[in-house]
Design a protein around this motif. Sequence first.
Motif, mmCIF file in Angstrom:
data_model
loop_
_atom_site.group_PDB
_atom_site.id
_atom_site.type_symbol
_atom_site.label_atom_id
_atom_site.label_comp_id
_atom_site.label_asym_id
_atom_site.label_seq_id
_atom_site.Cartn_x
_atom_site.Cartn_y
_atom_site.Cartn_z
ATOM 1 N N GLU A 1 0.886 -1.155 0.000
ATOM 2 C CA GLU A 1 0.000 0.000 0.000
ATOM 3 C C GLU A 1 0.920 1.199 0.000
ATOM 4 O OE1 GLU A 1 -3.104 -0.164 2.944
ATOM 5 O OE2 GLU A 1 -4.057 -1.665 1.676
ATOM 6 N N VAL A 2 0.786 2.014 -1.024
ATOM 7 C CA VAL A 2 1.661 3.178 -1.173
ATOM 8 C C VAL A 2 0.867 4.386 -0.690
ATOM 9 C CG1 VAL A 2 2.973 4.556 -2.822
ATOM 10 C CG2 VAL A 2 2.752 2.064 -3.152
ATOM 11 N N LEU B 1 -6.221 17.703 -0.666
ATOM 12 C CA LEU B 1 -5.828 16.287 -0.660
ATOM 13 C C LEU B 1 -4.869 16.080 0.509
ATOM 14 C CD1 LEU B 1 -5.846 13.470 -1.923
ATOM 15 C CD2 LEU B 1 -3.994 14.220 -3.444
ATOM 16 N N VAL B 2 -5.424 15.550 1.594
ATOM 17 C CA VAL B 2 -4.651 15.369 2.831
ATOM 18 C C VAL B 2 -3.682 14.199 2.676
ATOM 19 C CG1 VAL B 2 -4.854 14.764 5.281
ATOM 20 C CG2 VAL B 2 -6.482 16.363 4.240
ATOM 21 N N ASP B 3 -4.217 13.048 2.312
ATOM 22 C CA ASP B 3 -3.395 11.854 2.085
ATOM 23 C C ASP B 3 -4.196 10.866 1.236
ATOM 24 O OD1 ASP B 3 -5.178 10.512 3.810
ATOM 25 O OD2 ASP B 3 -3.872 10.744 5.546
ATOM 26 N N PHE B 4 -3.530 9.865 0.734
ATOM 27 C CA PHE B 4 -4.234 8.845 -0.060
ATOM 28 C C PHE B 4 -3.367 7.605 -0.194
ATOM 29 C CE2 PHE B 4 -1.947 9.486 -4.148
ATOM 30 C CZ PHE B 4 -1.383 10.733 -3.934
ATOM 31 N N LYS B 5 -4.027 6.534 -0.637
ATOM 32 C CA LYS B 5 -3.362 5.241 -0.812
ATOM 33 C C LYS B 5 -3.426 4.819 -2.274
ATOM 34 C CE LYS B 5 -5.553 1.673 -0.660
ATOM 35 N NZ LYS B 5 -6.097 0.475 -1.334
ATOM 36 N N LEU B 6 -2.330 4.348 -2.786
ATOM 37 C CA LEU B 6 -2.283 3.825 -4.155
ATOM 38 C C LEU B 6 -1.848 2.374 -4.125
ATOM 39 C CD1 LEU B 6 -0.331 6.731 -5.938
ATOM 40 C CD2 LEU B 6 -2.810 6.359 -5.965
ATOM 41 N N TYR C 1 3.006 -3.259 4.020
ATOM 42 C CA TYR C 1 2.981 -4.580 3.406
ATOM 43 C C TYR C 1 1.542 -5.070 3.424
ATOM 44 C CZ TYR C 1 3.936 -9.499 2.561
ATOM 45 O OH TYR C 1 3.934 -10.756 2.039
ATOM 46 N N LYS C 2 0.979 -5.351 2.208
ATOM 47 C CA LYS C 2 -0.428 -5.738 2.092
ATOM 48 C C LYS C 2 -0.634 -7.143 2.619
ATOM 49 C CE LYS C 2 -3.078 -5.406 -1.713
ATOM 50 N NZ LYS C 2 -4.395 -4.931 -1.240
ATOM 51 N N ASP C 3 -1.071 -7.213 3.875
ATOM 52 C CA ASP C 3 -1.362 -8.515 4.486
ATOM 53 C C ASP C 3 -2.381 -8.282 5.597
ATOM 54 O OD1 ASP C 3 -1.344 -10.752 6.261
ATOM 55 O OD2 ASP C 3 0.515 -11.433 5.321
ATOM 56 N N ASP C 4 -3.648 -8.650 5.305
ATOM 57 C CA ASP C 4 -4.736 -8.394 6.253
ATOM 58 C C ASP C 4 -4.483 -9.047 7.609
ATOM 59 O OD1 ASP C 4 -6.258 -6.768 4.654
ATOM 60 O OD2 ASP C 4 -7.470 -8.404 3.823
ATOM 61 N N ASP C 5 -3.936 -10.268 7.601
ATOM 62 C CA ASP C 5 -3.720 -10.971 8.865
ATOM 63 C C ASP C 5 -2.740 -10.219 9.758
ATOM 64 O OD1 ASP C 5 -5.432 -12.923 8.042
ATOM 65 O OD2 ASP C 5 -3.854 -14.267 7.293
ATOM 66 N N PRO D 1 1.283 -4.025 8.002
ATOM 67 C CA PRO D 1 2.318 -3.317 8.761
ATOM 68 C C PRO D 1 3.155 -2.363 7.911
ATOM 69 C CG PRO D 1 2.980 -5.592 8.373
ATOM 70 C CD PRO D 1 1.558 -5.468 7.911
ATOM 71 N N LEU D 2 3.558 -1.268 8.549
ATOM 72 C CA LEU D 2 4.420 -0.273 7.912
ATOM 73 C C LEU D 2 5.792 -0.904 7.645
ATOM 74 C CD1 LEU D 2 4.493 2.865 7.333
ATOM 75 C CD2 LEU D 2 5.556 3.096 9.573
ATOM 76 N N ILE D 3 6.271 -0.753 6.417
ATOM 77 C CA ILE D 3 7.631 -1.202 6.108
ATOM 78 C C ILE D 3 8.308 -0.081 5.310
ATOM 79 C CG2 ILE D 3 7.078 -3.671 6.091
ATOM 80 C CD1 ILE D 3 7.156 -3.528 2.984
ATOM 81 N N ASN D 4 9.597 -0.228 5.010
ATOM 82 C CA ASN D 4 10.220 0.747 4.120
ATOM 83 C C ASN D 4 10.682 0.058 2.846
ATOM 84 O OD1 ASN D 4 12.880 -0.294 4.456
ATOM 85 N ND2 ASN D 4 13.191 0.949 6.288
ATOM 86 N N ARG D 5 11.252 0.832 1.917
ATOM 87 C CA ARG D 5 11.593 0.287 0.603
ATOM 88 C C ARG D 5 12.628 -0.820 0.691
ATOM 89 N NH1 ARG D 5 14.007 4.060 -3.717
ATOM 90 N NH2 ARG D 5 14.458 2.013 -4.590
ATOM 91 N N TYR D 6 13.465 -0.763 1.720
ATOM 92 C CA TYR D 6 14.519 -1.788 1.834
ATOM 93 C C TYR D 6 13.929 -3.126 2.263
ATOM 94 C CZ TYR D 6 17.247 2.341 1.173
ATOM 95 O OH TYR D 6 17.737 3.508 0.640
ATOM 96 N N HIS D 7 12.913 -3.084 3.139
ATOM 97 C CA HIS D 7 12.195 -4.327 3.458
ATOM 98 C C HIS D 7 11.602 -4.895 2.162
ATOM 99 C CE1 HIS D 7 11.726 -2.261 7.453
ATOM 100 N NE2 HIS D 7 11.872 -3.484 7.926
ATOM 101 N N ALA D 8 10.943 -4.027 1.405
ATOM 102 C CA ALA D 8 10.246 -4.476 0.194
ATOM 103 C C ALA D 8 11.224 -5.112 -0.786
ATOM 104 C CB ALA D 8 9.500 -3.311 -0.446
ATOM 105 N N GLN D 9 12.399 -4.473 -0.949
ATOM 106 C CA GLN D 9 13.412 -5.011 -1.863
ATOM 107 C C GLN D 9 14.001 -6.311 -1.303
ATOM 108 O OE1 GLN D 9 14.703 -0.496 -2.876
ATOM 109 N NE2 GLN D 9 16.412 -1.912 -2.606
#
Length: 238
Positions: free
Chosen positions: A90-91, A173-178, A122-126, A130-138
Amino acid sequence: MKVLDQLYEGKAKRVFKTDDDQLYMVEYKDDATAFNGEKKGTIAHKGVLNNKISGWFFNRLTDQGVKNHLVQVVDDDHQLVKRVEIIKLEVIVRNIIAGSMAKRLGLEEGLVAKTPIIEFSYKDDDLGDPLINRYHAQALGVATKEEIDTIISEAFKINDLLSQWLDEANLILVDFKLEFGRTPDGTIILADEISPDTCRLWDKDTREKLDKDRFRRDLGGVAEAYVEVWRRLQALDQ
Ligand code: UDP
């Protein structure tokens, strides 16, 4: 175009296969959830409104060269989209501090960020996304470095365009999710939706909330807020 089996049912949308294996049909529902599914309800005509609002944004983004999954808005609550593999991120883009960021950092809602902020969940409903950063994602193989570079530059560009259009509609536009997807040839394109379900929108003069926070926080006038956003966007086309 023939609509075939349902592929997936999410909180706010259903996705169907079609007789073209590169295209999916998305149906927008009136169902609303918040707090990772803990709060449930329906918002009258939300499916139709979000289909139209999201279609409006995606068509304008296409005109500005932002690659995305929309093929066409088909009817009141359906749109035809390109098949993509959704990247499990979720961006979130923030211009004004609100919601989970205000809570996490003990900041007052409404504080203007000196520069726009990008966050990844990180898109995981269970796990509650959770908040992650780009290095986790990579590091975890959620997306490559190049893909994340693309996602960040697209997200900033989308923020500039949406902020400008919404400003013309007297909205902040306060904030949004992409969400982004990968096409079969590996191109990263914008997917999912852009609507009052996924954006915080405040009236510029009164700071009244015209988004899903009315549902989350039991403020009343939820359906009316979505109607008002759609009314203001349509007025921009006149
Ligand atoms: N958002 C969303 N889906 C989510 C989480 C957040 O569309 O699963 C949107 C939300 O509507 C807001 C922005 O992303 O516009 C930032 O949300 P935040 O992290 O503050 O989380 P929230 O307060 O919604 O839990």
